[in-house]
Design a protein around this motif. Structure first.
Motif, PDB file in Angstrom:
ATOM      1  N   GLY A 183       0.870  -1.243  -0.087  1.00 45.73           N
ATOM      2  CA  GLY A 183       0.086  -0.076  -0.027  1.00 45.73           C
ATOM      3  C   GLY A 183       0.847   1.279   0.036  1.00 45.73           C
ATOM      4  O   GLY A 183       1.677   1.549   1.007  1.00 45.73           O
ATOM      5  N   ILE A 184       0.610   2.209  -0.922  1.00 44.02           N
ATOM      6  CA  ILE A 184       1.268   3.477  -1.155  1.00 44.02           C
ATOM      7  C   ILE A 184       0.379   4.633  -0.871  1.00 44.02           C
ATOM      8  O   ILE A 184      -0.755   4.529  -1.362  1.00 44.02           O
ATOM      9  CB  ILE A 184       2.121   3.444  -2.280  1.00 44.02           C
ATOM     10  N   ASP A 185       0.844   5.813  -0.653  1.00 41.31           N
ATOM     11  CA  ASP A 185       0.137   6.968  -0.681  1.00 41.31           C
ATOM     12  C   ASP A 185       1.117   8.257  -0.991  1.00 41.31           C
ATOM     13  O   ASP A 185       2.133   8.123  -0.025  1.00 41.31           O
ATOM     14  CB  ASP A 185      -0.995   7.156   0.404  1.00 41.31           C
ATOM     15  N   ALA A 186       0.764   9.306  -1.675  1.00 41.69           N
ATOM     16  CA  ALA A 186       1.387  10.416  -1.711  1.00 41.69           C
ATOM     17  C   ALA A 186       0.620  11.444  -1.785  1.00 41.69           C
ATOM     18  O   ALA A 186      -0.490  11.573  -2.292  1.00 41.69           O
ATOM     19  CB  ALA A 186       2.464  10.328  -3.005  1.00 41.69           C
ATOM     20  N   GLU A 187       0.920  12.592  -1.000  1.00 44.07           N
ATOM     21  CA  GLU A 187       0.208  13.812  -1.112  1.00 44.07           C
ATOM     22  C   GLU A 187       1.194  14.966  -1.295  1.00 44.07           C
ATOM     23  O   GLU A 187       2.358  14.669  -0.610  1.00 44.07           O
ATOM     24  CB  GLU A 187      -0.717  13.864   0.536  1.00 44.07           C
ATOM     25  N   PRO A 188       0.650  16.134  -1.593  1.00 47.29           N
ATOM     26  CA  PRO A 188       1.634  17.415  -1.440  1.00 47.29           C
ATOM     27  C   PRO A 188       2.035  17.786  -0.182  1.00 47.29           C
ATOM     28  O   PRO A 188       1.038  17.513   0.862  1.00 47.29           O
ATOM     29  CB  PRO A 188       0.572  18.435  -2.017  1.00 47.29           C
ATOM     30  N   HIS A 189       3.218  18.042   0.350  1.00 46.83           N
ATOM     31  CA  HIS A 189       3.692  18.127   1.495  1.00 46.83           C
ATOM     32  C   HIS A 189       3.335  19.612   1.947  1.00 46.83           C
ATOM     33  O   HIS A 189       4.020  20.552   2.117  1.00 46.83           O
ATOM     34  CB  HIS A 189       5.260  17.938   1.113  1.00 46.83           C
ATOM     35  N   GLY A 222       8.771  18.182  -2.592  1.00 43.67           N
ATOM     36  CA  GLY A 222       7.225  18.550  -2.494  1.00 43.67           C
ATOM     37  C   GLY A 222       6.141  17.650  -2.215  1.00 43.67           C
ATOM     38  O   GLY A 222       5.164  18.131  -2.196  1.00 43.67           O
ATOM     39  N   ILE A 223       6.681  16.477  -1.946  1.00 43.71           N
ATOM     40  CA  ILE A 223       5.710  15.337  -1.688  1.00 43.71           C
ATOM     41  C   ILE A 223       6.181  14.512  -0.530  1.00 43.71           C
ATOM     42  O   ILE A 223       7.016  14.360  -0.243  1.00 43.71           O
ATOM     43  CB  ILE A 223       5.702  14.321  -3.108  1.00 43.71           C
ATOM     44  N   ALA A 224       4.736  14.344   0.186  1.00 43.42           N
ATOM     45  CA  ALA A 224       5.123  13.339   1.451  1.00 43.42           C
ATOM     46  C   ALA A 224       4.301  12.022   1.065  1.00 43.42           C
ATOM     47  O   ALA A 224       3.382  11.876   0.603  1.00 43.42           O
ATOM     48  CB  ALA A 224       4.159  13.844   2.409  1.00 43.42           C
TER      49      ALA A 224
END
Length: 219
Positions: free
Chosen positions: A103-109, A207-209
């Protein structure tokens, strides 16, 4: 970026834009036939990434259709996860002989909008985030928590086919890039053993978490 927080068995493909060569297979077209342009681009590019990962695993290109609760339906013998947000798309795949789930997830930091943290976290998690923030103010720990909960759900669902709410797992972060998720509900039984939690990794770059969980096959 995402490959740095995943084991070597995982093939990870990521992009920071929507390449013109990214196209849908005919079976996928109806899913986004009426979607707005942003949704269509995200849907298309993340599947383009997934098919590149399939190729690296020696798997022929295949449609990736949303299944139960929107979870992607992978070809036989494959486990995987996809994520997309503004300025980032990624897909990670592995053979099911190496991993049970991923499972992965990426969000704007950037910080979560006002009021969202209270909706997605437990009181003790908010205390934990405040302590982390006191020691490292350059990380938006609230956004990492949100991403971590998303990764937990994406790792959980293929093993259970059940919903998991934000309050059903308790997450603790290590400042060095690790995190632990303790399930607060009965976990799935894998290889005869109940899974009571997951361990994962996190990173912040460009810029990504991003967060990732990989559930190995029991040796």
């Amino acid at each position: 970026m995402i490959e740095s927080i995943l084991p070597a068995e995982v093939v990870a493909i990521e992009v920071y834009d929507d390449p013109p060569e990214a196209v849908l297979l005919p079976e996928e077209e109806p899913v986004v036939a009426k979607a707005v342009d942003k949704r269509r681009r995200e849907f298309t590019t993340v599947r383009h990434c997934a098919r590149q990962a399939m190729a690296r695993l020696g798997v022929p290109p295949a449609p990736i259709l949303p299944g139960e609760r929107g979870a992607p339906t992978w070809p036989a013998g494959i486990v995987g996860s996809m994520t997309h947000c503004a300025g980032y798309r990624a897909a990670v795949l592995a053979l099911d002989t190496d991993l049970r789930s991923v499972g992965i997830d990426a969000e704007p930091h950037v910080p979560l909008p006002e009021g969202v943290l209270e909706a997605v976290s437990l009181p003790e998690e908010r205390v934990h985030l405040a302590a982390l923030a006191a020691g490292s103010r350059d990380v938006h720990w609230d956004k990492l928590l949100f991403a971590g909960k998303e990764s937990v759900y994406k790792a959980w669902f293929p093993l259970t086919r059940k919903w998991l709410g934000f309050s059903d797992a308790h997450i603790e972060f290590d400042p060095d890039g690790g995190f632990r998720a303790r399930l607060l509900v009965a976990g799935p039984v894998v290889d005869g053993v109940e899974i009571t939690g997951f361990t994962g990794r996190w990173t912040v770059a460009n810029g990504i978490a991003a967060t990732a969980i990989a559930v190995p096959v029991k040796a």
